[in-house]
Write an enzyme that holds these catalytic residues in place. Structure first.
Site, PDB file in Angstrom:
ATOM      1  N   SER A 150       0.860  -1.152  -0.043  1.00  0.00           N
ATOM      2  CA  SER A 150      -0.059  -0.039   0.059  1.00  0.00           C
ATOM      3  C   SER A 150       0.894   1.307   0.053  1.00  0.00           C
ATOM      4  O   SER A 150       1.139   1.873   1.046  1.00  0.00           O
ATOM      5  CB  SER A 150      -0.967  -0.111   1.323  1.00  0.00           C
ATOM      6  N   HIS A 158      -3.615  -6.293   2.199  1.00  0.00           N
ATOM      7  CA  HIS A 158      -2.729  -7.104   2.899  1.00  0.00           C
ATOM      8  C   HIS A 158      -3.310  -8.423   3.044  1.00  0.00           C
ATOM      9  O   HIS A 158      -2.679  -9.518   3.471  1.00  0.00           O
ATOM     10  CB  HIS A 158      -2.050  -6.676   4.306  1.00  0.00           C
ATOM     11  N   GLU A 166      -4.980  -3.244   9.213  1.00  0.00           N
ATOM     12  CA  GLU A 166      -4.099  -3.513  10.455  1.00  0.00           C
ATOM     13  C   GLU A 166      -4.847  -3.285  11.552  1.00  0.00           C
ATOM     14  O   GLU A 166      -5.363  -2.296  11.813  1.00  0.00           O
ATOM     15  CB  GLU A 166      -2.663  -3.017  10.367  1.00  0.00           C
ATOM     16  N   GLU A 215       1.424  -9.693   6.561  1.00  0.00           N
ATOM     17  CA  GLU A 215       2.370  -9.329   7.851  1.00  0.00           C
ATOM     18  C   GLU A 215       2.211 -10.371   8.835  1.00  0.00           C
ATOM     19  O   GLU A 215       2.472  -9.970  10.136  1.00  0.00           O
ATOM     20  CB  GLU A 215       2.050  -7.962   8.151  1.00  0.00           C
ATOM     21  N   ASP A 270      -4.514   0.674  11.722  1.00  0.00           N
ATOM     22  CA  ASP A 270      -3.961   1.366  10.587  1.00  0.00           C
ATOM     23  C   ASP A 270      -5.092   1.097   9.483  1.00  0.00           C
ATOM     24  O   ASP A 270      -4.982   0.114   8.893  1.00  0.00           O
ATOM     25  CB  ASP A 270      -2.766   0.839  10.123  1.00  0.00           C
ATOM     26  N   GLU A 311      -3.516   5.206  12.676  1.00  0.00           N
ATOM     27  CA  GLU A 311      -2.742   5.681  11.677  1.00  0.00           C
ATOM     28  C   GLU A 311      -3.254   5.753  10.276  1.00  0.00           C
ATOM     29  O   GLU A 311      -4.132   5.005   9.994  1.00  0.00           O
ATOM     30  CB  GLU A 311      -1.627   4.590  11.545  1.00  0.00           C
ATOM     31  N   ASP A 370       1.059   8.337   7.741  1.00  0.00           N
ATOM     32  CA  ASP A 370       1.735   7.673   6.891  1.00  0.00           C
ATOM     33  C   ASP A 370       1.930   8.172   5.552  1.00  0.00           C
ATOM     34  O   ASP A 370       3.043   8.884   5.027  1.00  0.00           O
ATOM     35  CB  ASP A 370       1.323   6.143   6.980  1.00  0.00           C
ATOM     36  N   LYS A 421       9.265   4.965   7.691  1.00  0.00           N
ATOM     37  CA  LYS A 421       9.517   4.023   6.872  1.00  0.00           C
ATOM     38  C   LYS A 421      10.840   4.374   6.120  1.00  0.00           C
ATOM     39  O   LYS A 421      10.823   5.175   5.327  1.00  0.00           O
ATOM     40  CB  LYS A 421       8.609   3.459   5.984  1.00  0.00           C
ATOM     41  N   SER A 465       8.250   1.858  11.326  1.00  0.00           N
ATOM     42  CA  SER A 465       7.670   0.745  10.666  1.00  0.00           C
ATOM     43  C   SER A 465       8.323  -0.195   9.692  1.00  0.00           C
ATOM     44  O   SER A 465       9.346   0.260   8.832  1.00  0.00           O
ATOM     45  CB  SER A 465       6.344   1.528  10.061  1.00  0.00           C
ATOM     46  N   HIS A 466       7.953  -1.457   9.695  1.00  0.00           N
ATOM     47  CA  HIS A 466       8.535  -2.257   8.730  1.00  0.00           C
ATOM     48  C   HIS A 466       7.531  -2.078   7.569  1.00  0.00           C
ATOM     49  O   HIS A 466       6.904  -1.041   7.025  1.00  0.00           O
ATOM     50  CB  HIS A 466       8.245  -3.810   9.140  1.00  0.00           C
ATOM     51  N   ARG A 467       7.732  -2.801   6.292  1.00  0.00           N
ATOM     52  CA  ARG A 467       6.889  -2.907   5.166  1.00  0.00           C
ATOM     53  C   ARG A 467       6.360  -4.324   4.975  1.00  0.00           C
ATOM     54  O   ARG A 467       6.725  -5.248   5.409  1.00  0.00           O
ATOM     55  CB  ARG A 467       7.697  -2.444   3.845  1.00  0.00           C
ATOM     56  N   SER A 468       5.249  -4.358   4.201  1.00  0.00           N
ATOM     57  CA  SER A 468       4.575  -5.610   3.926  1.00  0.00           C
ATOM     58  C   SER A 468       5.461  -6.446   3.201  1.00  0.00           C
ATOM     59  O   SER A 468       5.271  -7.848   3.544  1.00  0.00           O
ATOM     60  CB  SER A 468       3.187  -5.410   3.290  1.00  0.00           C
ATOM     61  N   LYS A 479       6.258  -0.898  14.742  1.00  0.00           N
ATOM     62  CA  LYS A 479       5.480  -2.151  14.466  1.00  0.00           C
ATOM     63  C   LYS A 479       6.298  -2.929  13.244  1.00  0.00           C
ATOM     64  O   LYS A 479       6.863  -2.305  12.482  1.00  0.00           O
ATOM     65  CB  LYS A 479       4.249  -1.717  13.693  1.00  0.00           C
TER      66      LYS A 479
END
Length: 439
Positions: A40, A161, A170, A213, A248, A294, A319, A344, A371-374, A395
């Site tokens: 996303s 996701h 999320e 995720e 989120d 978020e 974000d 990110k 944050s991570h990514r998917s 996260k």
């Protein structure tokens, strides 16, 4: 300390798509980084370079980005004689200048970021310190009292996701009442296990498939269904009142023609305007122990963010709205659009720019949420970044799937390392939003 070699290879991320791996060699060793990728994505993110050759990986190959590293950026950095132990910002700026575009689209943000991450690791090794200490120094963060973050784990997936009809992307659990990071991970893992059993009992064994995720993606559509599941799972796990919730929605994913389509994954559109969607969020905030929201609105819906933020008492995170970009953070400050920035590293494409955006958010009195990514990898860089910048929370997905757990395991290692060294540290807990202020 000179860099002697910079090369890149095509590897896979957690969705089976190619990504860039960089290897950077100095007299202190060879340092590796593997770049993540999002699903996303907002329009204001730095641009990944993809090959476009439909005969290989459906056009998603990154061989061109690898050549950007090996043939263009690497030789430039080596020729400049830059030392990662003290020149990380200069290395990043040289890559930005060499690319010459505002979004890194010529050489690829995936190429540039890989070098930036590997250079940071090389710099830490040259200075004889862990990566989190090096990043604390780079960000100007005091390190006399390290803070381990609250892990916001995404245990119910929807949106882009997953394949279920849920619009919101999320639903996260956050053990704010734990006393250590290790205990926080334990409580979340226990709740995750209880959630699996609960979903199975309500929807059958076929409903426990996972989203990108690592969160479950049962056949539910309305946000209250997800939140009711979380509340019940938290209670079953024995952690009622000790675990809070974050959401989120990733609302840009279902923003169409000025409206928000809560039924965008079904054949039955459910269109809400920004005010109606805001009312829905307020209803959820009144009923459930939600502490973080978020991207509740789209990436250009500044007025909706600003209106909602007028009486928002929880963490309101930008974000897609901010894209880890210092210029957009400044716009957000001016418009009073939110009170927190999602960080990110691949949204902006270099480590020093990400740190700069985070520091701008801090200077505005905001929080920063890492944050991570998917589309993740087993690279655990963001764990050290979270501790180094003292953000107080991050996260990285569910307590499942190796690319997610790698970050949590690294954070437990850091906690153990700090204890073994006798250094002062603590778990962020309920003060996660303001961990950077409390020095």
């Amino acid at each position: 300390m000179s860099i002697t070699s910079i090369t890149a290879q095509q590897r896979l991320d957690s969705r089976g798509k190619p990504t860039v791996q960089v290897q950077l060699t100095t007299p202190h060793g060879t340092f590796r980084a593997i770049v993540p990728s999002g699903a996303s994505k907002g329009d204001y993110e730095a641009v990944e370079l993809r090959d476009g050759d439909k005969s290989a990986f459906e056009g998603n190959g990154v061989l061109e980005a690898c050549r950007s590293v090996t043939d263009v950026l690497g030789p430039k950095i080596i020729e400049a004689g830059l030392d990662p132990s003290k020149d990380l910002k200069k290395i990043d700026q040289l890559m930005i200048d060499t690319d010459g575009t505002p979004d890194k689209s010529k050489l690829g943000a995936n190429a540039i970021l890989g070098i930036s991450m590997a250079a940071a690791r090389a710099g830490a090794a040259a200075r004889g310190m862990p990566l989190y200490q090096y990043l604390a120094d780079e960000s100007g963060t005091p390190s006399k009292d390290f803070v381990l973050p609250v892990p916001f784990m995404n245990v119910l997936n929807g949106g882009d996701h997953s394949g279920n009809p849920m619009a919101f992307q999320e639903f996260m659990i956050a053990p704010t009442h734990a006393t250590s990071f290790a205990q926080a991970v334990q409580w979340n893992a226990e709740t995750y296990s209880a959630l699996k059993t609960l979903i199975q009992s309500k929807h059958g064994k076929g409903a426990i498939g996972l989203g990108d995720e690592g969160g479950f993606a049962p056949p539910i559509q309305h946000p209250h269904e997800a939140l009711d599941l979380l509340m019940e799972a938290i209670k079953i796990a024995g952690h009622e009142g000790k675990i809070k919730i974050g959401i989120d929605p990733a609302s840009q994913s279902f923003f169409t023609d000025g409206k928000y389509n809560m039924g965008f994954k079904t054949n039955a559109p459910d269109m809400l305007d920004a005010a109606q969607l805001g009312d829905l969020y307020r209803e959820l905030l009144e009923k459930y122990p939600i502490v973080l929201l978020e991207d509740p609105f789209g990436q250009d819906d500044w007025s909706a963010f600003t209106e909602f933020n007028k009486d928002c008492t929880i963490e309101l995170v930008g974000d897609d709205l901010l894209a880890t970009n210092v210029d957009r953070v400044k716009i957000g400050e001016e418009k009073k659009a939110c009170n927190s920035m999602l960080l990110k590293i691949n949204q902006i494409g270099t480590i020093t720019e990400a740190i700069g955006a985070g520091n701008e958010a801090f200077s505005a009195g905001w929080s920063v949420f890492v944050s991570h990514r998917s589309g993740e990898t087993t690279d655990d860089f963001i764990a050290d970044l979270t501790v180094g910048m003292r953000t107080g929370h991050l996260k990285s997905g569910a307590p499942a799937r190796g690319e997610r757990v790698a970050k949590y395991n690294r954070l437990m290692d850091i906690e153990d390392e700090l204890a073994a060294k006798g250094l002062t540290f603590r778990y962020a807990g309920e003060g996660f939003r303001d961990a950077h202020k409390d020095v």
